[in-house]
Scaffold this active site. Structure first.
Site, PDB file in Angstrom:
ATOM      1  N   ASP A   1      38.715  56.806  -4.666  1.00  0.00           N
ATOM      2  CA  ASP A   1      40.084  57.261  -4.942  1.00  0.00           C
ATOM      3  C   ASP A   1      40.115  58.790  -5.071  1.00  0.00           C
ATOM      4  O   ASP A   1      41.039  59.446  -4.601  1.00  0.00           O
ATOM      5  CB  ASP A   1      40.602  56.590  -6.218  1.00  0.00           C
ATOM      6  CG  ASP A   1      40.403  55.093  -6.149  1.00  0.00           C
ATOM      7  OD1 ASP A   1      40.893  54.486  -5.187  1.00  0.00           O
ATOM      8  OD2 ASP A   1      39.712  54.524  -7.023  1.00  0.00           O
TER       9      ASP A   1
ATOM     10  N   HIS B 192      41.077  51.047 -10.894  1.00  0.00           N
ATOM     11  CA  HIS B 192      41.021  51.112  -9.423  1.00  0.00           C
ATOM     12  C   HIS B 192      42.010  50.058  -8.908  1.00  0.00           C
ATOM     13  O   HIS B 192      41.645  48.958  -8.507  1.00  0.00           O
ATOM     14  CB  HIS B 192      39.597  50.835  -8.929  1.00  0.00           C
ATOM     15  CG  HIS B 192      39.505  50.755  -7.432  1.00  0.00           C
ATOM     16  ND1 HIS B 192      39.778  51.824  -6.600  1.00  0.00           N
ATOM     17  CD2 HIS B 192      39.189  49.731  -6.603  1.00  0.00           C
ATOM     18  CE1 HIS B 192      39.640  51.447  -5.341  1.00  0.00           C
ATOM     19  NE2 HIS B 192      39.282  50.186  -5.312  1.00  0.00           N
TER      20      HIS B 192
HETATM   21  P1  NAD Z   1      32.165  41.595   2.587  1.00  0.00           P
HETATM   22  O1  NAD Z   1      32.835  40.265   2.506  1.00  0.00           O
HETATM   23  O2  NAD Z   1      31.960  42.219   3.925  1.00  0.00           O
HETATM   24  O3  NAD Z   1      30.729  41.488   1.920  1.00  0.00           O
HETATM   25  C1  NAD Z   1      30.550  40.935   0.666  1.00  0.00           C
HETATM   26  C2  NAD Z   1      29.152  40.382   0.624  1.00  0.00           C
HETATM   27  O4  NAD Z   1      28.925  39.922  -0.703  1.00  0.00           O
HETATM   28  C3  NAD Z   1      28.932  39.179   1.552  1.00  0.00           C
HETATM   29  O5  NAD Z   1      27.737  39.369   2.299  1.00  0.00           O
HETATM   30  C4  NAD Z   1      28.836  38.010   0.591  1.00  0.00           C
HETATM   31  O6  NAD Z   1      27.985  36.983   1.089  1.00  0.00           O
HETATM   32  C5  NAD Z   1      28.252  38.687  -0.631  1.00  0.00           C
HETATM   33  N1  NAD Z   1      28.425  37.976  -1.879  1.00  0.00           N
HETATM   34  C6  NAD Z   1      29.479  37.263  -2.307  1.00  0.00           C
HETATM   35  N2  NAD Z   1      29.232  36.737  -3.525  1.00  0.00           N
HETATM   36  C7  NAD Z   1      28.002  37.164  -3.873  1.00  0.00           C
HETATM   37  C8  NAD Z   1      27.184  36.944  -4.994  1.00  0.00           C
HETATM   38  N3  NAD Z   1      27.588  36.167  -6.009  1.00  0.00           N
HETATM   39  N4  NAD Z   1      25.969  37.523  -5.043  1.00  0.00           N
HETATM   40  C9  NAD Z   1      25.546  38.293  -4.021  1.00  0.00           C
HETATM   41  N5  NAD Z   1      26.262  38.524  -2.906  1.00  0.00           N
HETATM   42  C10 NAD Z   1      27.478  37.957  -2.844  1.00  0.00           C
HETATM   43  O7  NAD Z   1      32.940  42.577   1.595  1.00  0.00           O
HETATM   44  P2  NAD Z   1      32.854  44.163   1.513  1.00  0.00           P
HETATM   45  O8  NAD Z   1      33.861  44.740   2.435  1.00  0.00           O
HETATM   46  O9  NAD Z   1      31.449  44.615   1.615  1.00  0.00           O
HETATM   47  O10 NAD Z   1      33.424  44.405   0.034  1.00  0.00           O
HETATM   48  C11 NAD Z   1      32.706  43.997  -1.091  1.00  0.00           C
HETATM   49  C12 NAD Z   1      33.526  44.239  -2.357  1.00  0.00           C
HETATM   50  O11 NAD Z   1      33.752  45.618  -2.556  1.00  0.00           O
HETATM   51  C13 NAD Z   1      34.908  43.586  -2.362  1.00  0.00           C
HETATM   52  O12 NAD Z   1      35.175  43.027  -3.633  1.00  0.00           O
HETATM   53  C14 NAD Z   1      35.832  44.749  -2.100  1.00  0.00           C
HETATM   54  O13 NAD Z   1      37.139  44.525  -2.564  1.00  0.00           O
HETATM   55  C15 NAD Z   1      35.127  45.824  -2.887  1.00  0.00           C
HETATM   56  N6  NAD Z   1      35.488  47.210  -2.582  1.00  0.00           N
HETATM   57  C16 NAD Z   1      35.624  48.069  -3.628  1.00  0.00           C
HETATM   58  C17 NAD Z   1      35.933  49.404  -3.394  1.00  0.00           C
HETATM   59  C18 NAD Z   1      36.080  50.373  -4.541  1.00  0.00           C
HETATM   60  O14 NAD Z   1      36.522  51.499  -4.296  1.00  0.00           O
HETATM   61  N7  NAD Z   1      35.753  50.048  -5.773  1.00  0.00           N
HETATM   62  C19 NAD Z   1      36.115  49.841  -2.092  1.00  0.00           C
HETATM   63  C20 NAD Z   1      35.969  48.939  -1.039  1.00  0.00           C
HETATM   64  C21 NAD Z   1      35.654  47.605  -1.293  1.00  0.00           C
HETATM   65  C1  LMR Z   2      39.794  50.101  -1.467  1.00  0.00           C
HETATM   66  O1  LMR Z   2      40.318  50.813  -2.313  1.00  0.00           O
HETATM   67  O2  LMR Z   2      39.784  50.390  -0.259  1.00  0.00           O
HETATM   68  C2  LMR Z   2      39.101  48.846  -1.894  1.00  0.00           C
HETATM   69  O3  LMR Z   2      39.254  48.629  -3.260  1.00  0.00           O
HETATM   70  C3  LMR Z   2      39.477  47.663  -1.081  1.00  0.00           C
HETATM   71  C4  LMR Z   2      40.858  47.177  -1.403  1.00  0.00           C
HETATM   72  O4  LMR Z   2      41.011  45.976  -1.660  1.00  0.00           O
HETATM   73  O5  LMR Z   2      41.787  47.983  -1.386  1.00  0.00           O
END
Ligand code: NAD
Ligand code: LMR
Length: 328
Positions: free
Chosen positions: A159, A187
Site C-alpha cells: 500500500d 490492509h
Molecule cells: P495463490 O492462490 O496463487 O497461492 C496461494 C498458495 O497457498 C497456493 O499454492 C495454496 O496451495 C497455498 N495454501 C493454501 N492454504 C495453505 C496452507 N494452509 N498452508 C500452506 N499453503 C497453503 O494466491 P496468491 O496470489 O499467492 O496470494 C496469497 C495470499 O496473499 C492471498 O490471501 C492474497 O489475498 C494475499 N495477498 C496479500 C497482499 C498484501 O498486500 N498483504 C497482496 C497480495 C496478495
Molecule cells: C492487494 O492489495 O493487492 C492484495 O491484498 C490482494 C487483494 O485482495 O486486493
C-alpha cells in the site's frame, strides 16, 4: 564461514511464491549470506508436484547464494530454525469480494502455523501476507505463545509503494523523490495512506501537489482500492508487486533505517496515534537493523486524518471480534 539464513515461505507453489522465491534466493535480499529456503504448501499431490517444479527452477538459476531448498507439506518442518517466516499461503479473494470475506476460511490456517512457529523457530521474524493479513497476523501471534508479539508483522508495504507511485505520477517526478509516506490501519479499503507528512523532493507533498481535493479524494481512494482494481484488470490478485513489497519489508527490517526515513508495516499496537491496543495496525516504523523496530512518533495529523485512522482501526476491532474464538 557465514552461517546460512533459513527462510520459510508458505504457499510457495502459488502466484506470490513464484515471484518472491527467486528474489530471496538471488542474493538481492540477504546479500552474500547463503539462504536455505524452506517451502511449505498443501499436502495435495498436484500442489506438491508444482512446488517441486518451482524448486527445480530455483536450482536452474544457479544462484551462488542459494544454499539449499526443502519442500514440505508440514509446517513443523518448514519453520524449523528459520529467521524469517513469510506467511503467504492462503486463499486470495476474487472479483466482487472484500478481503475480510476470507476471514473464516483463511483465519484457521494461522492457528496451526502459529503453533508450529512456536515449536520450530528461534529468533525469527514473521511477515503475514495472506489476507486479511492484519487479523491473520493477530491469530498467528496469539497462537505462538512465548514469542514476543513485536516479531510479527502484517504487510502494508504494498500500500505504501502504491501511494508513492500515485504521488510521483501526480507530481511528475520519479518514485525516488517521494519519501515519508505512511500507511495507517488495516490492509483493506479503509486504510489511510498519509500524504500530510509525505515529502516530494524534500518539500511537503501538500505544497507540491496543491490540489487537496485530489489528495483527500482520488489519491486516498486509488490506494485503498488498488487491490480491487488489479483483480478487475487481471482476473487474479496482485502477485509480483506483492512479492516485491514483501522483499522491501524484509530488506528494510534487516538494515538500520536512514535518519529521517521510515516505512509502513502493521505492528502490534502500542497505542501510538490513538490506535487501540490488542490489534496489528499499520504505522510508520524504523528498524534498528537488529530485528527491532520503533514506531515513528510525533507526526502531525489533521483532524480529518485522525478520523480516517480511527475508522480503519475500528474495522480491525470488528475483525478481531469475528475471530475471537481463534485467539488464545
Ligand atoms: P495463490 O492462490 O496463487 O497461492 C496461494 C498458495 O497457498 C497456493 O499454492 C495454496 O496451495 C497455498 N495454501 C493454501 N492454504 C495453505 C496452507 N494452509 N498452508 C500452506 N499453503 C497453503 O494466491 P496468491 O496470489 O499467492 O496470494 C496469497 C495470499 O496473499 C492471498 O490471501 C492474497 O489475498 C494475499 N495477498 C496479500 C497482499 C498484501 O498486500 N498483504 C497482496 C497480495 C496478495
Ligand atoms: C492487494 O492489495 O493487492 C492484495 O491484498 C490482494 C487483494 O485482495 O486486493
Amino acid at each position: 564461514m557465514v552461517q546460512p539464513i533459513r527462510v520459510a515461505v508458505t504457499g510457495a507453489a502459488g502466484q506470490i511464491g513464484y515471484s518472491i522465491l527467486f528474489r530471496l534466493a538471488s542474493g538481492e535480499t540477504f546479500g552474500n549470506r547463503p539462504v536455505i529456503l524452506q517451502l511449505l504448501d498443501l499436502p495435495i499431490p498436484e500442489v506438491q508436484k508444482a512446488l517441486q517444479g518451482v524448486a527445480m527452477e530455483l536450482q536452474d538459476c544457479g544462484f551462488k547464494s542459494l544454499a539449499g531448498i526443502e519442500c514440505t507439506d508440514d509446517p513443523n518442518v518448514a519453520f524449523n530454525g528459520v529467521s524469517w517466516a513469510l506467511l503467504v499461503g492462503s486463499k486470495p479473494r476474487g472479483p466482487g469480494m472484500a478481503r475480510a470475506d476470507l476471514i473464516r476460511e483463511n483465519g484457521p490456517i494461522f492457528i496451526g502455523q502459529g503453533n508450529a512457529l512456536e515449536k520450530g523457530a528461534g529468533d525469527m521474524r514473521v511477515l503475514v501476507v495472506g489476507n486479511p493479513c492484519n487479523t491473520n497476523c493477530l491469530i498467528a501471534a496469539s497462537n505462538c505463545k512465548g514469542v514476543p508479539k513485536e516479531r510479527f508483522f502484517a504487510m502494508t508495504r504494498l500500500d505504501e509503494n502504491r501511494a508513492i507511485a500515485q504521488l510521483a505520477n501526480k507530481a511528475g517526478v520519479t518514485n525516488a523523490e517521494i519519501s515519508r509516506v505512511s500507511v495507517f490501519g488495516n490492509h483493506s479499503e479503509s486504510m489511510y495512506p498519509d500524504f500530510e507528512n509525505a515529502k516530494i523532493a524534500g518539500k511537503s507533498a501538500k505544497t507540491v501537489i496543491k490540489d487537496l481535493k485530489w489528495l483527500r479524494g482520488e489519491f486516498v481512494g486509488n490506494v485503498q482500492n488498488r487491490g480491487k482494481a488489479i483483480i478487475a484488470a487481471r482476473g487474479k490478485s496482485s502477485a509480483a508487486s506483492a512479492a516485491s513489497a514483501a522483499i522491501d519489508h524484509v530488506k528494510d527490517l534487516e538494515k538500520k533505517t536512514a535518519r529521517g526515513q521510515w516505512f509502513s508495516a502493521a505492528v502490534w499496537s502500542d497505542g501510538s496515534y490513538d490506535s487501540p491496543k490488542g490489534i496489528y495496525t499499520s504505522m510508520p516504523i524504523t528498524s534498528d537493523g537488529k530485528g527491532g523496530y520503533s514506531v515513528v512518533q510525533g507526526l502531525k495529523l489533521s483532524k480529518w486524518a485522525k478520523d480516517k485512522i480511527r475508522v480503519t482501526n475500528e474495522e480491525l476491532l470488528a475483525e478481531r471480534e469475528v475471530v475471537k474464538e481463534l485467539l488464545k
